[in-house]
Design an enzyme around this catalytic site. Structure first.
Site, mmCIF file in Angstrom:
data_model
loop_
_atom_site.group_PDB
_atom_site.id
_atom_site.type_symbol
_atom_site.label_atom_id
_atom_site.label_comp_id
_atom_site.label_asym_id
_atom_site.label_seq_id
_atom_site.Cartn_x
_atom_site.Cartn_y
_atom_site.Cartn_z
ATOM 1 C CG ASN A 185 -6.355 13.698 18.684
ATOM 2 O OD1 ASN A 185 -5.950 14.788 19.083
ATOM 3 N ND2 ASN A 185 -6.594 13.444 17.416
ATOM 4 C CD GLU A 214 -5.299 15.445 14.181
ATOM 5 O OE1 GLU A 214 -5.243 15.167 15.387
ATOM 6 O OE2 GLU A 214 -6.285 15.991 13.658
ATOM 7 C CG ASP A 225 -3.458 25.437 13.543
ATOM 8 O OD1 ASP A 225 -4.163 26.451 13.739
ATOM 9 O OD2 ASP A 225 -3.314 24.547 14.387
ATOM 10 C CG HIS A 271 -4.711 17.765 17.897
ATOM 11 N ND1 HIS A 271 -5.937 17.300 17.517
ATOM 12 C CD2 HIS A 271 -4.903 19.090 18.148
ATOM 13 C CE1 HIS A 271 -6.829 18.272 17.528
ATOM 14 N NE2 HIS A 271 -6.220 19.377 17.921
#
Length: 251
Positions: free
Chosen positions: A136, A143, A67, A138
Site C-alpha cells: 500500500n 500507513e 519500528d 507504506h
C-alpha cells in the site's frame, strides 16, 4: 532520485549492501537507519559477509531501527529486536549500547517516541536510512493517510499490512495491530535514503511512488522530495516502469 534496476533479489541485496558498506568505510562512526521484514534479509547477509571478510567494521556504528510492534516483548521471536539480532547484530562486532530499537512494551508510549527522536538528534541524525515498501506504499509503518509531518509515533496497522505480516506468525490473530514507527518527517531528515523492493506485488506501489502524485495516500511518494534517495529494485518490482529510461549503472 536515482533508480537502480537489477535482475533479481540477490543482485538487489548486493547493491544495497555495497552502498551501506561504503558508508561504513567512509565514515566508521556512521548512524545507520535500519529496516526489517523479508526484503532486507539478503542485504544483511551480504553485510555480515563483508564484516567476516574484514572489509567493514561495526565497532563505532550506531543504529536506529524504523519500528517495532506494540506490546510484543523483544524476546518474542517475531519482534524486530529478535529479527535484528538474528540477521545482523549477533554476527558482527557492533556495540550493543549503540543499538536503538523502539520499545513497544513501555507504559508511556509518547515519552518513548519523544526520547527516540532525541536520541537520533543527539547522534547528529541518520546518515543513511534503509527502507522497504509495503504493497500500500507504506514506509516504516507509516500507513496511507499518515501525516507527512509526523515524527516517531504510535500507528494503527492497516488490514493489508496485518495480512501481509501474518506470514511470519502462526495465525493472523497473532499479528499485532499497532506499532511504534519513525514518522515520515523523521525518515525524510536522513541524509541519504535507500529503498529496496522485490517482486511483482510491489510493482504498482513502486510506479506510483516514483511517478505518481505526492500524497499521504501513498506515503512513499514523499521520497520524490528527498535530495538523495536511491531506489534499488528488481525487474519484477520495476515491471511497470520504462526500464529503457532508467540508468542501470551503479555509482
Amino acid at each position: 532520485m536515482r533508480i537502480i534496476c537489477v535482475d533479481n533479489y540477490d543482485d538487489m541485496s548486493k547493491k544495497a549492501a555495497n552502498i551501506v558498506a561504503s558508508q561504513i568505510i567512509l565514515k566508521p562512526n556512521s548512524v545507520l537507519g535500519l529496516a526489517t521484514g523479508s526484503t532486507p534479509i539478503g542485504m544483511y547477509k551480504q553485510l555480515v559477509k563483508a564484516y567476516e571478510d574484514g572489509h567493514i567494521d561495526f565497532e563505532k556504528i550506531t543504529t536506529f531501527n524504523l519500528d517495532e510492534y506494540f506490546n510484543l516483548d523483544k524476546k518474542n521471536n517475531q519482534s524486530y529486536y529478535h529479527y535484528m539480532k538474528k540477521n545482523l547484530f549477533d554476527k558482527v562486532n557492533i556495540n550493543l549500547e549503540n543499538i536503538n530499537i523502539p520499545n513497544g512494551m513501555v507504559d508511556d508510549i509518547d515519552e518513548e517516541c519523544l526520547q527516540y527522536e532525541k536520541k537520533i538528534r543527539n547522534k547528529g541524525g541518520v546518515d543513511i536510512q534503509v527502507l522497504g515498501i509495503g504493497r500500500n506504499g507504506h514506509i516504516g509503518f507509516n500507513e496511507p493517510d499518515i501525516k507527512f509531518e509526523a515524527l516517531t509515533h504510535m500507528v494503527k496497522l492497516d488490514n493489508q499490512t496485518i495480512k501481509d505480516n501474518s506470514r511470519f506468525f502462526d495465525s493472523i490473530k497473532e499479528v499485532p495491530t499497532k506499532a511504534i514507527s519513525m514518522g515520515i518527517k523523521t525518515i525524510m531528515r536522513a541524509k541519504k535514503i535507500v529503498l529496496l523492493a522485490s517482486g511483482k506485488e510491489k510493482a504498482e506501489c513502486i510506479y506510483e511512488a516514483i511517478y505518481g502524485n505526492i500524497t499521504p495516500n501513498l506515503p512513499a511518494s514523499v521520497l520524490q522530495l528527498h535530495p538523495d534517495v536511491i531506489f534499488i529494485i528488481d525487474k519484477e518490482a520495476g515491471s511497470k516502469l520504462n526500464l529503457e529510461e532508467i540508468d542501470k549503472q551503479y555509482l
